[in-house]
Design a protein around this motif. Sequence first.
Motif, PDB file in Angstrom:
ATOM      1  N   UNK A 181      13.444  -4.324   1.759  1.00 56.05           N
ATOM      2  CA  UNK A 181      12.727  -5.544   1.389  1.00 56.05           C
ATOM      3  C   UNK A 181      11.627  -5.865   2.393  1.00 56.05           C
ATOM      4  N   UNK A 182      11.920  -5.675   3.679  1.00 56.54           N
ATOM      5  CA  UNK A 182      10.929  -5.939   4.711  1.00 56.54           C
ATOM      6  C   UNK A 182       9.734  -4.995   4.595  1.00 56.54           C
ATOM      7  N   UNK A 183      10.015  -3.727   4.345  1.00 51.67           N
ATOM      8  CA  UNK A 183       8.935  -2.754   4.178  1.00 51.67           C
ATOM      9  C   UNK A 183       8.075  -3.107   2.982  1.00 51.67           C
ATOM     10  N   UNK A 184       8.701  -3.500   1.876  1.00 48.87           N
ATOM     11  CA  UNK A 184       7.928  -3.823   0.675  1.00 48.87           C
ATOM     12  C   UNK A 184       7.099  -5.090   0.856  1.00 48.87           C
ATOM     13  N   UNK A 185       7.566  -6.035   1.648  1.00 46.11           N
ATOM     14  CA  UNK A 185       6.738  -7.215   1.946  1.00 46.11           C
ATOM     15  C   UNK A 185       5.484  -6.814   2.717  1.00 46.11           C
ATOM     16  N   UNK A 186       5.644  -5.871   3.649  1.00 47.80           N
ATOM     17  CA  UNK A 186       4.486  -5.385   4.398  1.00 47.80           C
ATOM     18  C   UNK A 186       3.529  -4.615   3.495  1.00 47.80           C
TER      19      UNK A 186
END
Length: 211
Positions: A181-186
């Motif tokens: 999820x963190x990677x996709x937000x970036x």
Amino acid sequence: MTDDSGPAEDDAVQLEDGAANDATEDQQSETGDASPGIPEDVRTYDRFTKIDGSTYDRANEFLRERTYITAREWAIARLCADFRTETGVEMTKIGEHLPELVPFMTDTYSPQAVNQARHSFEEKVRTAGATFLYGAMSDFFTAEELDDVMYEATEVAKFLLEVEGVDLSVEEELQAEDDVSEVMREVREHSAALRHDEVTCPECGHHIDTE
């Protein structure tokens, strides 16, 4: 298409159910009896034991519904990773002992057929990756929709790992979901910066000046 419940229980039953008939491979292969002298690392190989007795067709159907790869490509790609040495992949060993290594594979393979399956797997991963990343960066999906896509993809990937014999704890599963999820937000934030000179992050409201 996957249903809302994800691939967990029903899919496990589908894959682990015993089957009456073995499916015949439609790929170029060499049929033969297992060698009487099975190497130690082949004898002790314990991947795919959770689907012992399942047919190629059952495994193949599961993968075709949820991924671009076939059961043949999945199994051989895993074997190529596990039987890699300092000088390369032991393709002859993999091909000759394929039925002993993978319960749902019934035929032996030539080294050329093993290499072809591995190459096909790698090409499909690259193509699928480019397709997904473009969809994520092009603003076709809302943040919530992209989260749903990633959740479904993560569930399938985790299930395949578990079928291979990887034991994932609840903490590891939750951490993996948080990391994704963190990677996709970036990805969403930086792709927005590519499309506009000045943007506001759709996730946190942070102002991005691309200059």
